[in-house]
Design a protein around this motif. Structure first.
Motif, mmCIF file in Angstrom:
data_model
loop_
_atom_site.group_PDB
_atom_site.id
_atom_site.type_symbol
_atom_site.label_atom_id
_atom_site.label_comp_id
_atom_site.label_asym_id
_atom_site.label_seq_id
_atom_site.Cartn_x
_atom_site.Cartn_y
_atom_site.Cartn_z
ATOM 1 N N GLY A 168 0.753 -0.820 -0.056
ATOM 2 C CA GLY A 168 0.271 -0.043 0.026
ATOM 3 C C GLY A 168 0.429 1.197 0.204
ATOM 4 O O GLY A 168 2.169 1.473 0.056
ATOM 5 N N SER A 169 0.112 2.825 -0.147
ATOM 6 C CA SER A 169 0.946 3.269 0.337
ATOM 7 C C SER A 169 0.105 4.606 1.232
ATOM 8 O O SER A 169 -0.687 4.172 1.511
ATOM 9 N N LEU A 170 1.331 5.478 1.817
ATOM 10 C CA LEU A 170 0.551 6.000 3.005
ATOM 11 C C LEU A 170 1.761 7.598 2.955
ATOM 12 O O LEU A 170 2.746 7.876 2.898
ATOM 13 N N GLY A 224 -0.941 10.935 14.546
ATOM 14 C CA GLY A 224 -1.390 12.255 14.890
ATOM 15 C C GLY A 224 -2.130 12.698 14.103
ATOM 16 O O GLY A 224 -3.314 13.943 13.665
ATOM 17 N N GLY A 225 -2.410 11.362 12.465
ATOM 18 C CA GLY A 225 -3.046 12.268 10.898
ATOM 19 C C GLY A 225 -4.866 12.169 11.179
ATOM 20 O O GLY A 225 -4.728 10.840 12.143
ATOM 21 N N VAL A 226 -4.770 12.391 10.160
ATOM 22 C CA VAL A 226 -5.960 11.980 9.803
ATOM 23 C C VAL A 226 -5.978 11.377 8.812
ATOM 24 O O VAL A 226 -5.921 11.537 7.680
ATOM 25 N N PRO A 227 -6.685 9.552 8.302
ATOM 26 C CA PRO A 227 -5.969 8.469 7.173
ATOM 27 C C PRO A 227 -7.691 9.293 6.331
ATOM 28 O O PRO A 227 -8.630 9.382 6.483
ATOM 29 N N ARG A 242 -3.938 2.320 10.661
ATOM 30 C CA ARG A 242 -2.798 2.882 12.052
ATOM 31 C C ARG A 242 -2.168 3.569 12.335
ATOM 32 O O ARG A 242 -1.853 4.541 13.065
ATOM 33 N N ILE A 243 -1.212 3.461 11.237
ATOM 34 C CA ILE A 243 0.261 4.374 11.441
ATOM 35 C C ILE A 243 -0.785 6.030 10.987
ATOM 36 O O ILE A 243 0.311 6.653 12.137
ATOM 37 N N ALA A 244 -1.665 5.855 10.401
ATOM 38 C CA ALA A 244 -2.159 7.509 10.395
ATOM 39 C C ALA A 244 -2.222 7.978 11.678
ATOM 40 O O ALA A 244 -1.740 9.159 11.583
ATOM 41 N N ARG A 245 -3.078 7.557 12.015
ATOM 42 C CA ARG A 245 -3.932 7.707 13.701
ATOM 43 C C ARG A 245 -2.821 8.036 14.610
ATOM 44 O O ARG A 245 -2.649 8.925 15.133
ATOM 45 N N ASP A 246 -1.540 6.908 14.678
ATOM 46 C CA ASP A 246 -0.594 7.329 15.372
ATOM 47 C C ASP A 246 0.278 8.109 15.889
ATOM 48 O O ASP A 246 1.268 8.501 16.175
#
Length: 227
Positions: free
Chosen positions: A151-153, A192-195, A186-190
């Motif tokens: 995937g991509s983030l 502090g971001g908004v996925p 999960r990484i995005a939320r950890d």
């Protein structure tokens, strides 16, 4: 900092207009059953260092950091505060559940091929994400073929070489296979971001909208300073 804020807000509007169908922005409930929080970082540039540092601070265990040279890898691990430094690709990076690739766009596909050759079927069950805004998860196809979930983030945020930016409230655009997408959220939320989930086929439109809008904000700011 004010420019970054304006650029992000203008980019959000442009992306919503160009793509329209985004999910995960408001009140989305996602079941997160990922048990392992180990992650390896490939790429010791501004993005890799910043994300690695903030992931460590949020509770992730950084297993290894891979850079182009041993000294660069050591500097990155000191900045991040964790991880074993490697100046080249090694099978030892397989001792993790998640691999985050934060390298220039033109290096992602070739790197995926090298990693697939190094690990083979050992990639089965692992998660591999890249941070490119221009490329979709298809760039990681060699790893998907040997069993990895890909995937991509992409954080909608500029990164300074001096200070890691706060990612609180920053859009993190994610896409990929179901398992990889769950971890990316999960990484995005950890962080502090908004996925924000987009479809694979919309990634190029997202990138174009972001680049176009950022360029217009820069032009507006430049014009304002001259008046």
């Amino acid at each position: 900092m004010q420019f970054d804020f304006l650029a992000r807000e203008f980019a959000k509007h442009a992306i919503l207009t160009s793509i329209g169908d985004l999910t995960g922005i408001n009140g989305e409930t996602v079941s997160l059953k990922v048990t392992s929080s180990t992650i390896a970082i490939i790429g010791a540039g501004r993005v890799g260092r910043a994300l690695g540092k903030q992931l460590r601070e949020s509770g992730w265990r950084i297993t290894s950091v891979v850079a182009r040279s041993e000294p660069s890898a050591r500097r990155a691990t000191r900045y991040i505060g964790a991880g074993r430094p490697y100046g080249r690709l090694t099978r030892l990076i397989l001792e993790t559940a998640v691999v985050l690739i934060a390298v220039p766009d033109d290096a992602v596909a070739g790197l995926a091929e090298q990693l697939a050759e190094i690990g083979g079927e050992e990639w089965k069950g692992k998660i591999v994400l890249h941070t490119s805004g221009a490329l979709d998860s298809g760039a990681l196809a060699p790893l998907q073929r040997v069993g990895a979930s890909v995937g991509s983030l992409h954080p909608l945020q500029s990164f300074s070489s001096r200070v890691a930016p706060s990612l609180e409230g920053v859009w993190m655009v994610v896409e990929g296979t179901p398992k990889a997408l769950k971890v990316a959220r999960r990484i995005a939320r950890d962080l502090g971001g908004v996925p924000v989930h987009i479809r694979l086929q919309d990634k190029s439109a997202y990138h174009s909208a972001g680049v176009f809008s950022a360029a217009h904000v820069l032009a507006l700011v430049e014009t304002g300073t001259r008046i």
